[in-house]
Write an enzyme that holds these catalytic residues in place. Structure first.
Site, PDB file in Angstrom:
ATOM      1  N   GLY A  76      50.436   4.973 -38.320  1.00 20.40           N
ATOM      2  CA  GLY A  76      50.625   4.329 -37.145  1.00 20.40           C
ATOM      3  C   GLY A  76      50.661   4.875 -35.683  1.00 20.40           C
ATOM      4  N   HIS A 145      36.387  -9.840 -23.626  1.00 22.63           N
ATOM      5  CA  HIS A 145      35.039  -9.359 -23.594  1.00 22.63           C
ATOM      6  C   HIS A 145      35.064  -8.014 -22.476  1.00 22.63           C
ATOM      7  CE1 HIS A 145      34.891 -10.689 -19.193  1.00 22.63           C
ATOM      8  NE2 HIS A 145      35.828 -11.642 -19.596  1.00 22.63           N
TER       9      HIS A 145
END
Length: 225
Positions: A76, A145
């Site tokens: 991680g 986006h």
């Protein structure tokens, strides 16, 4: 689960820790792959992990007898993941790192995701996003986006990036943080849990709060998990 039977291409997972448990779960839901085993450099590594054999350390990758289609690093911490990737790339330059995507994640067909990246359950990756190599978009994280995320960076569980956000290399957006539209985070910077980022921040820093503030500088190898 397909990851436990004889169907699919053989993969190995590097690392036997908490993050690799989630990687195991994702691959078990991807019928095109089969988990051959795990690799870990800890000298006291277990013989088995999550029901799969531990095959040795990173030097053992070359000696695995069964064909290996590729692998993914189940670590991680961003800098630790990079160090392991560098070791493997040096000793096995042609080793293929694969990208894994949980079937409940939504990933736009109009985005790019680099090799070795993991997209966790419930994550959303929207149109024209570019995500680098060996990244993590964790459980229920969202990337709107036109965002750009550099190599070895991570988006924590429930963290959200507005549109046109840029995240540098080796940076972490921690659990539940929010980065507003159009903001930029530099390299090796950690955005703390629950932060709301309303302005740009540079390299090698720790920022948190709502609104987020620069708290202190950090070293690139400094752990944060």
């Amino acid at each position: 689960m397909k990851g436990r039977d004889g169907v699919g291409k053989n993969l190995i997972i590097i690392g036997c820790g908490g993050h690799s448990k989630v990687i195991v779960d994702i691959i078990e839901h991807m019928p095109q792959f089969r988990i051959l085993g795990l690799i870990d450099d800890d000298p006291v590594r277990p013989s088995h992990f999550q029901g799969y054999p531990v095959l040795g350390d990173t030097a053992s990758i070359k000696t695995i007898k069964e064909p290996v289609f590729g692998g993914i690093i189940g670590i991680g911490d961003n800098w630790s993941r990079k160090k392991v990737a560098d070791v493997i790339k040096k000793s096995n330059p042609n080793f293929p790192f694969i990208t894994i995507i949980h079937p409940t994640a939504y990933v736009s067909p109009r985005c790019h995701i680099g090799a070795g990246t993991a997209i966790m359950a419930g994550a959303i990756i929207n149109s024209d996003v570019s995500i680098g190599e060996h990244c993590i978009v964790n459980t229920l994280g969202s990337v709107a986006h036109d965002c750009v995320i550099g190599d070895y960076s991570s988006v924590g569980p429930g963290a959200h990036l507005g549109g046109n956000v840029v995240i540098g290399d080796n940076s972490a957006v921690s659990l539940g943080a929010r980065i507003l539209h159009g903001r930029t985070i530099g390299d090796h910077t950690v955005v703390g849990a629950g932060a709301t980022v309303t302005k740009d921040f540079g390299d090698l820093g720790v920022v948190y709060g709502a609104p987020a503030k620069w708290i202190r500088p950090r070293l690139q190898e400094e752990t944060y998990l």
